[in-house]
Design an enzyme around this catalytic site. Structure first.
Site, mmCIF file in Angstrom:
data_model
loop_
_atom_site.group_PDB
_atom_site.id
_atom_site.type_symbol
_atom_site.label_atom_id
_atom_site.label_comp_id
_atom_site.label_asym_id
_atom_site.label_seq_id
_atom_site.Cartn_x
_atom_site.Cartn_y
_atom_site.Cartn_z
ATOM 1 N N GLY A 22 -49.504 13.163 1.390
ATOM 2 C CA GLY A 22 -50.419 12.907 2.483
ATOM 3 C C GLY A 22 -50.047 13.771 3.676
ATOM 4 O O GLY A 22 -48.867 14.081 3.886
ATOM 5 N N SER A 45 -45.686 9.967 -2.875
ATOM 6 C CA SER A 45 -44.254 9.788 -2.640
ATOM 7 C C SER A 45 -43.887 10.004 -1.173
ATOM 8 O O SER A 45 -42.970 9.352 -0.667
ATOM 9 C CB SER A 45 -43.430 10.716 -3.534
ATOM 10 N N GLU A 46 -44.602 10.900 -0.479
ATOM 11 C CA GLU A 46 -44.431 11.031 0.968
ATOM 12 C C GLU A 46 -45.726 11.437 1.642
ATOM 13 O O GLU A 46 -46.585 12.087 1.042
ATOM 14 C CB GLU A 46 -43.346 12.070 1.341
ATOM 15 N N THR A 47 -45.810 11.045 2.904
ATOM 16 C CA THR A 47 -46.853 11.521 3.808
ATOM 17 C C THR A 47 -46.169 12.108 5.034
ATOM 18 O O THR A 47 -45.239 11.504 5.582
ATOM 19 C CB THR A 47 -47.810 10.391 4.217
ATOM 20 N N HIS A 75 -41.634 18.821 -0.313
ATOM 21 C CA HIS A 75 -43.008 19.079 -0.772
ATOM 22 C C HIS A 75 -44.023 18.722 0.300
ATOM 23 O O HIS A 75 -45.055 19.399 0.437
ATOM 24 C CB HIS A 75 -43.288 18.354 -2.096
#
Length: 283
Positions: A22, A45-47, A75
């Site tokens: 995100g 998994s991450e924003t 990423h």
């Protein structure tokens, strides 16, 4: 006013590959609770939440998994930098992350593909306690004979901490089936972000898998922070001769193939460069 939430996949040139992240390009006015809620709703998994600074190119960024904030995410850095370049043009971004300053250079190729290269904070590598290694292997359902003696287990850092475990067989890596709760408990107690499980194909080519139970995610298909930490690990242990460019294949066993390019400079305190492309995803 609700923030604009973008979805990008990093370390790939096609939406079916890479690691989704995100991206909120303007997170000014969002507090911790709101950022955590958005990250949980997005479910990746991450924003990454970007707050533009006063000077052009200066950006404060924070990273949230669905469960908690993390100090650095490779990423989501690549994804957010490419998204920023698509909107504002390529160039140098200076990210102020909770782990420290990270420079990100974006470039547009002749075919229109935009790539980003991050340079990590100075990496570090430390021994892993014998008891921790035993518990880690038990959670992975691996045994010591499965390990690659040429890649000794350590814990490596380039913005976040990642145990590095080399496995001798590519087939063993492909059949990963670990105890989620047991590994999550160990990683939570030690402050580890993901586990870098690696197989060395040749001197400059590696395959990797990265369990991420502390973030509520079984596995990352591409992990730039772990790739940077791994590059520092290889340099510190004398397992590569820098300067050297390495290729890390990740996500193949998840059917989300990802390609990470890792440049390891000669200076022992120099940050590790990790490069990749990114593409937008449909909402």
């Amino acid at each position: 006013m609700s923030p604009e939430i973008l979805r990008w996949s990093a370390f790939t040139t096609v939406p079916e590959g890479g690691n989704p992240a995100g991206v909120v390009l303007d997170a000014r006015g969002l507090d911790d609770v709101e950022m955590q809620r958005i990250a949980a709703d997005v479910g990746y998994s991450e924003t990454a939440f970007l707050q533009p600074g006063i000077e052009p190119g200066d950006v404060t960024v924070r990273y949230f998994s669905p469960l908690a904030e993390v100090p650095f995410c490779g990423h989501a850095t690549i994804a957010s930098a490419v998204a920023h370049a698509r909107r504002h043009g390529p160039g140098l971004l200076r990210y102020a992350t909770p782990a420290g300053p990270v420079q990100v250079q974006t470039e547009a190729g002749a075919d229109g593909t935009v790539t980003a290269t991050l340079v990590s904070v100075p990496p570090r590598t430390v021994e892993i306690a014998a008891d921790d290694l035993d518990e880690l292997l038990a959670a992975l359902r691996w045994s010591r004979p499965a390990l690659d003696p040429g890649l000794p287990p350590r814990v490596a850092f380039a913005g976040a901490w990642h145990p590095v475990v080399g496995v001798a067989s590519r087939a063993r890596l492909a059949t990963l089936d670990y105890d989620f709760d047991r590994l999550a408990a160990l990683m939570g107690a030690r402050g580890w972000t993901t586990v870098a499980l690696v197989h060395r194909s040749d001197d400059r080519t590696f395959h990797a898998r990265n369990p991420f139970p502390p973030g509520g995610v079984v596995e990352d298909p591409a992990t730039g922070a772990a790739a940077a930490a791994f590059g520092g690990y290889l340099r510190e242990l004398g397992l590569v001769t820098p300067p050297v460019t390495l290729t890390v294949h990740q996500g193949d066993d998840m059917r989300r193939p990802s390609l990470l390019t890792v440049d390891v400079p000669a200076g022992p305190e120099s940050g590790i460069a990790v490069s990749g492309a990114a593409v937008p995803l449909a909402d």
